[in-house]
Design an enzyme around this catalytic site. Structure first.
Site, short mmCIF file in Angstrom:
data_model
loop_
_atom_site.label_atom_id
_atom_site.label_comp_id
_atom_site.label_asym_id
_atom_site.label_seq_id
_atom_site.Cartn_x
_atom_site.Cartn_y
_atom_site.Cartn_z
N LEU A 66 0.84 -1.19 0.00
CA LEU A 66 0.00 0.00 0.00
C LEU A 66 0.87 1.24 0.00
O LEU A 66 1.94 1.26 0.62
CB LEU A 66 -0.91 0.01 1.23
CG LEU A 66 -1.83 -1.20 1.39
CD1 LEU A 66 -2.83 -0.95 2.51
CD2 LEU A 66 -2.56 -1.53 0.10
N ASN A 135 4.85 -7.50 6.64
CA ASN A 135 5.74 -6.85 7.60
C ASN A 135 5.08 -5.72 8.38
O ASN A 135 5.75 -4.88 8.96
CB ASN A 135 6.97 -6.32 6.86
CG ASN A 135 6.59 -5.31 5.78
OD1 ASN A 135 5.57 -5.48 5.12
ND2 ASN A 135 7.37 -4.25 5.63
N GLU A 136 3.74 -5.68 8.37
CA GLU A 136 3.01 -4.56 8.97
C GLU A 136 3.48 -4.17 10.37
O GLU A 136 3.60 -3.00 10.70
CB GLU A 136 1.50 -4.85 9.00
CG GLU A 136 0.78 -4.57 7.70
CD GLU A 136 0.97 -5.66 6.64
OE1 GLU A 136 1.75 -6.60 6.88
OE2 GLU A 136 0.34 -5.55 5.58
N1 CO8 Z 1 4.46 3.70 -0.05
C1 CO8 Z 1 4.89 4.91 -0.44
N2 CO8 Z 1 6.14 5.17 -0.84
C2 CO8 Z 1 7.01 4.14 -0.86
C3 CO8 Z 1 6.65 2.86 -0.47
C4 CO8 Z 1 5.30 2.64 -0.04
N3 CO8 Z 1 4.86 1.44 0.34
N4 CO8 Z 1 7.72 2.06 -0.58
C5 CO8 Z 1 8.73 2.83 -1.02
N5 CO8 Z 1 8.31 4.09 -1.20
C6 CO8 Z 1 9.09 5.23 -1.72
C7 CO8 Z 1 10.33 5.50 -0.90
O1 CO8 Z 1 10.03 6.31 0.21
C8 CO8 Z 1 11.20 6.21 -1.91
O2 CO8 Z 1 10.72 7.54 -2.02
P1 CO8 Z 1 11.73 8.76 -2.35
O3 CO8 Z 1 12.30 8.44 -3.71
O4 CO8 Z 1 10.84 9.94 -2.35
O5 CO8 Z 1 12.76 8.77 -1.27
C9 CO8 Z 1 10.87 5.50 -3.22
O6 CO8 Z 1 9.59 4.89 -3.00
C10 CO8 Z 1 11.86 4.42 -3.59
O7 CO8 Z 1 12.03 3.53 -2.49
P2 CO8 Z 1 13.46 2.93 -2.08
O8 CO8 Z 1 14.52 3.93 -2.30
O9 CO8 Z 1 13.31 2.37 -0.70
O10 CO8 Z 1 13.60 1.75 -3.16
P3 CO8 Z 1 14.43 0.38 -3.02
O11 CO8 Z 1 14.47 -0.19 -4.38
O12 CO8 Z 1 15.70 0.59 -2.26
O13 CO8 Z 1 13.52 -0.56 -2.07
C11 CO8 Z 1 11.44 -1.53 -1.33
C12 CO8 Z 1 12.25 -0.97 -2.50
C13 CO8 Z 1 12.05 -2.85 -0.84
C14 CO8 Z 1 10.03 -1.79 -1.81
C15 CO8 Z 1 11.47 -0.51 -0.17
O14 CO8 Z 1 11.09 0.76 -0.69
C16 CO8 Z 1 10.54 -0.82 0.96
O15 CO8 Z 1 10.82 -1.66 1.80
N6 CO8 Z 1 9.38 -0.11 1.03
C17 CO8 Z 1 8.44 -0.22 2.09
C18 CO8 Z 1 7.56 -1.37 1.88
C19 CO8 Z 1 6.58 -1.51 3.00
O16 CO8 Z 1 6.92 -1.68 4.14
N7 CO8 Z 1 5.29 -1.41 2.64
C20 CO8 Z 1 4.26 -1.54 3.60
C21 CO8 Z 1 3.07 -0.74 3.17
S1 CO8 Z 1 1.71 -1.00 4.30
C22 CO8 Z 1 0.74 -2.20 3.55
O17 CO8 Z 1 0.93 -2.53 2.42
C23 CO8 Z 1 -0.41 -2.84 4.29
C24 CO8 Z 1 -0.95 -1.95 5.32
C25 CO8 Z 1 -2.20 -2.50 5.97
C26 CO8 Z 1 -2.89 -1.40 6.77
C27 CO8 Z 1 -3.24 -1.81 8.11
C28 CO8 Z 1 -3.72 -0.65 8.98
C29 CO8 Z 1 -4.82 -1.03 9.90
#
Ligand code: CO8
Length: 260
Positions: A66, A135-136
């Site tokens: 998300l 990984n939430e």
């Molecule tokens: N949402 C928004 N922006 C993101 C996300 C995301 N999920 N993931 C990465 N970005 C952004 C980064 O902040 C970065 O932004 P900027 O260029 O402005 O600095 C850009 O995307 C590129 O990211 P990286 O530099 O980190 O790229 P890498 O290639 O090094 O890594 C990854 C890619 C592995 C995907 C890494 O970005 C990562 O680990 N991202 C986070 C993933 C994550 O933890 N997602 C969880 C989302 S929550 C969800 O899906 C379920 C929630 C359920 C809700 C429950 C509530 C009740």
């Protein structure tokens, strides 16, 4: 706005390939989710389409889950609209009559993992840099019950308890061991292997396979579809809490810093 999902339907095989192309990380924004639901609905209604392969057009990432910026610093109205779209994505995919195969050619955390789990079969690129999992808890948030159910239905209760509490991001080999993915193949073979697997699944008569799938998944789907607004309200209340917003803010800052 430009399209975040490319759909190619081969009407001779009945197989569509949906390619995510939302740089930088295929995060599921409201736009992405809306486009996904519309694309799924179109294919579902198209008699010539029997199967869908989900994959990423970006290097290294299937989907980052998300879009955190849709949940951070936004008001309750936006949170509700966003959450309905997340529900819709899952209901359409988990409940699809078509054969759905995830060709996971990159990392797939949280919502990305949910999407893969919601398919019928998962093939992942065997690359030690990729990981997949719910990984939430690492973000200080809690995966909703239907994320948990989908995981539980795939890898069982004990493994899900560990995975969810610890917010485990599995390496590809651990994901295979746990049954989180069905096959690991070299990166360049992910799509061809998915196509071969699809042919096998499509060799089963549609009606018997569809009824079987729906019997297996109905209870899990009904649990959400009969309680959607309660689930929306719960999400809105949770995500707008100061403490939760603070956790998300810190996680976003960590993502940015890690990069620098
Ligand atoms: N949402 C928004 N922006 C993101 C996300 C995301 N999920 N993931 C990465 N970005 C952004 C980064 O902040 C970065 O932004 P900027 O260029 O402005 O600095 C850009 O995307 C590129 O990211 P990286 O530099 O980190 O790229 P890498 O290639 O090094 O890594 C990854 C890619 C592995 C995907 C890494 O970005 C990562 O680990 N991202 C986070 C993933 C994550 O933890 N997602 C969880 C989302 S929550 C969800 O899906 C379920 C929630 C359920 C809700 C429950 C509530 C009740």
């Amino acid at each position: 706005t430009t399209s975040k999902i490319k759909v190619d339907l081969d009407s001779s095989t009945g197989v569509a390939v949906m390619t995510f192309q939302g740089p930088p990380v295929n995060s599921m924004s409201l736009d992405f989710l809306t486009e996904f639901a519309i694309s799924m609905e179109k294919l579902e209604l198209d008699k010539s389409c029997r199967g869908v392969i989900l994959t990423s057009g970006l290097p290294k990432i299937f989907s980052a889950g998300l879009d955190i910026t849709e949940m951070y610093g936004k008001g309750p109205e936006h949170a509700a609209v966003f959450w309905r779209a997340v529900q819709e994505m899952w209901l359409k995919l988990y409940g699809s009559n078509m054969v759905t195969i995830a060709a996971i050619n990159g990392s797939s955390p949280a919502g990305g993992c949910l999407m893969a789990l919601s398919c019928d079969y998962r093939i992942m690129a065997d690359n030690p840099r990729y990981s997949i999992g719910l990984n939430e808890t690492l973000l200080g948030i809690v995966a909703p019950f239907w994320f948990m159910d989908t995981m539980n239905n795939t890898i069982g209760n004990r493994e899900t308890e560990k995975a969810l509490q610890l917010g485990l991001l599995y390496s590809t080999s651990d994901a295979l061991k746990a049954g989180l993915v069905d096959e690991l193949v070299p990166e360049e073979k992910v799509l061809t292997t998915a196509t071969e697997a699809m042919a096998k699944w499509l060799s089963i008569p549609d009606h018997s396979r569809q009824i079987t799938k729906s019997m297996m998944r109905k209870q899990t789907i009904d649990k959400l579809s009969s309680n959607r607004e309660t689930d929306v309200n719960y999400f809105v209340k949770f995500i707008t809490k100061d403490s939760i917003q603070k956790s998300l803010g810190m996680y976003l800052a960590m993502l940015k810093k890690r990069k620098a």
